[in-house]
Motif scaffolding. Sequence first.
Motif, mmCIF file in Angstrom:
data_model
loop_
_atom_site.group_PDB
_atom_site.id
_atom_site.type_symbol
_atom_site.label_atom_id
_atom_site.label_comp_id
_atom_site.label_asym_id
_atom_site.label_seq_id
_atom_site.Cartn_x
_atom_site.Cartn_y
_atom_site.Cartn_z
ATOM 1 N N THR A 66 11.039 4.898 -1.277
ATOM 2 C CA THR A 66 11.762 3.623 -0.671
ATOM 3 C C THR A 66 12.463 3.589 0.428
ATOM 4 O OG1 THR A 66 11.417 2.472 -2.974
ATOM 5 C CG2 THR A 66 12.808 1.440 -1.163
ATOM 6 N N ALA A 67 13.359 4.106 0.002
ATOM 7 C CA ALA A 67 13.751 5.190 1.849
ATOM 8 C C ALA A 67 12.494 5.048 3.357
ATOM 9 C CB ALA A 67 14.179 6.897 1.663
ATOM 10 N N ALA A 68 11.274 6.304 2.292
ATOM 11 C CA ALA A 68 10.579 6.665 3.745
ATOM 12 C C ALA A 68 9.430 5.131 4.253
ATOM 13 C CB ALA A 68 9.644 7.361 3.195
ATOM 14 N N THR A 127 0.718 -0.963 0.107
ATOM 15 C CA THR A 127 0.043 -0.282 -0.142
ATOM 16 C C THR A 127 0.811 1.332 0.135
ATOM 17 O OG1 THR A 127 -2.114 -1.330 1.099
ATOM 18 C CG2 THR A 127 -1.934 1.224 1.067
ATOM 19 N N PRO A 128 0.583 2.188 -0.897
ATOM 20 C CA PRO A 128 1.252 3.602 -1.211
ATOM 21 C C PRO A 128 1.392 3.726 0.588
ATOM 22 C CG PRO A 128 0.095 3.520 -2.971
ATOM 23 C CD PRO A 128 -0.593 2.347 -1.885
ATOM 24 N N LEU A 129 2.256 4.564 0.699
ATOM 25 C CA LEU A 129 2.873 5.527 2.088
ATOM 26 C C LEU A 129 2.402 7.398 1.914
ATOM 27 C CD1 LEU A 129 3.911 4.655 4.912
ATOM 28 C CD2 LEU A 129 6.401 5.465 3.969
ATOM 29 N N VAL A 157 10.262 1.477 -4.736
ATOM 30 C CA VAL A 157 8.781 1.393 -4.749
ATOM 31 C C VAL A 157 8.468 1.325 -6.375
ATOM 32 C CG1 VAL A 157 6.880 3.002 -4.747
ATOM 33 C CG2 VAL A 157 8.364 2.793 -2.879
ATOM 34 N N GLY A 158 7.362 0.544 -6.645
ATOM 35 C CA GLY A 158 6.696 0.390 -7.887
ATOM 36 C C GLY A 158 7.472 -1.013 -8.769
ATOM 37 N N GLU A 191 3.419 11.049 -3.018
ATOM 38 C CA GLU A 191 4.190 11.547 -4.257
ATOM 39 C C GLU A 191 5.008 13.231 -3.869
ATOM 40 O OE1 GLU A 191 4.087 9.109 -7.865
ATOM 41 O OE2 GLU A 191 3.835 10.875 -8.543
ATOM 42 N N TYR A 192 4.451 12.913 -2.687
ATOM 43 C CA TYR A 192 5.373 14.788 -1.744
ATOM 44 C C TYR A 192 5.019 15.845 -2.412
ATOM 45 C CZ TYR A 192 8.199 11.633 1.027
ATOM 46 O OH TYR A 192 8.753 10.682 1.586
#
Length: 532
Positions: free
Chosen positions: A183-185, A6-8, A418-419, A473-474
């Motif tokens: 990915t770091a997050a 699940t996306p963060l 990610v992805g 995605e910030y």
Amino acid sequence: MTVAPTPLATRREDLMARLAEPHQYDVAVIGGGATGLGVALDAAARGFKVVLVESYDFAKGSSSRATKLVHGGVRYLAQGNISLVREALHERTRLLHNAPHLATPLPFVMPSYKLWETPFYGAGLVIYDALAGQAGLGKTEFLGRAKTLRYLPTVQPRGLKGGVMYWDGQFDDARLALALARTAAQRGALLVNYCAATDLIHEDGKVVGLTCEDHETGRCYTLRARCVINAAGVWVDELRQKDGEAIGRIAKPMVAPSQGVHIVVDRAFLPGDHALLVPRTADGRVLFAVPWLGQVILGTTDTPRHDLAREPEPFREEVEFILREAARYLNRAPTRADVKSIWVGLRPLVKPPDDDGDHTKGLSREHTVLVSRGGLVTVTGGKWTTYRAMAEDVLEKCFDASLLARKKSGVTADLLLVGGEGVARTKRPRISDPPGLHAYGSEQGAVQSLPGADVPLGGGLSEAMVRFAARYEYARVVEDVLARRSRLLFLDARLAGCMAQTAGAILAQETGVDPQIGAFTELAQHYLHLPD
């Protein structure tokens, strides 16, 4: 079938609340380009407590303005730098493995107009293949005239003798940077864009943290860390000077910036799936024509620059050179009227430092790591292909300087970004294809589940993609969406300018802040401006 996590969520309020908490970090990274994000991911993957601040958006600077190539560096082979080429070739394969939705193999063709060119360049490329070994992407092929024209149907046929085809890679640089951040997050790192490092904190002559300021609110934060890493690209000297002033020393500049100009034209100038490379033009430089996201990028090698503008202007002579040389090698000559977008990327070339009190470690590649007497770790130089190896080198230097306790290395060698989960390597999307959902890899379903998935905005962008950019995605302003979450500004600046109002309205719904539509409209004009 592999299911994507699940996306963060990246709600700004949550990120800033975390930033305000009193915390002792292991690693604080300044700079959200390829180098800083690679360091943040490597450190977080090893279990360190990591924070990263970026003064603008992730990859806003050089890291979104690359030539979009994942390569070993054929020109370095000609210089005899075998170790650099070998490392880059192996890192190329790792990047293709770890981001299969954002990077893909790409065949290049060098056309020959003199009889000696095919065997001469072909011999070097066979060595290039040998250095890659099992990490190779395909064999070099010697081409006759007919096959060269088949691969490059719009190449200048007059005087064509044949050619050589070899393999390198291609990628979406800004979206890869975003994948590194996310990915770091996922591994616990706190990353904040639009939050500028304003100063370093020294105690007893040692760097123990930094202060930063949120661009949106003006609020200041204090971050304490055992190790502060200056990864600000061409702008690293500003922080080095602050560090030197705090301990009464003058840090001599270590960066000599250069620039690369890139011109985007319609795919009709080079249809097909092969890139064109001219290894030696009339003045000895390189010319390339690379298919990318439905368009074609024309460009050349770097030239010196003496300023550090955030949006640098192209030099008139560089634009003329690219168009003139492209006209020599393409059957239909691109003109100034054909330019869809033009951008300049600054590159931090490292000057050999004199003895200024820094402990310098010379590395066997294009980047340099310095640890000052105050303990500030600075990394600059290098290229996208070797970002992962650069990150490992930075952490090794931190260990050697006793700034961090040593932990296991190599943790990112096979780490999917990610992805990338479940994306078949044999069916990976082609980065030369027009923009679309393929850039999201295994997260396509998450994007399509958002409101507006069936509402296209143009340029391969949908309403749902804008919402995904804001939520996961910030993205904060319309430039983030149209320049880096999608690449429309770099592909078709006129269309991007026309879409700013619509995309900005959706973004404002999601974030509740001013999407800065007017500023982006002006920026789009900048990407269409050709110097007289």
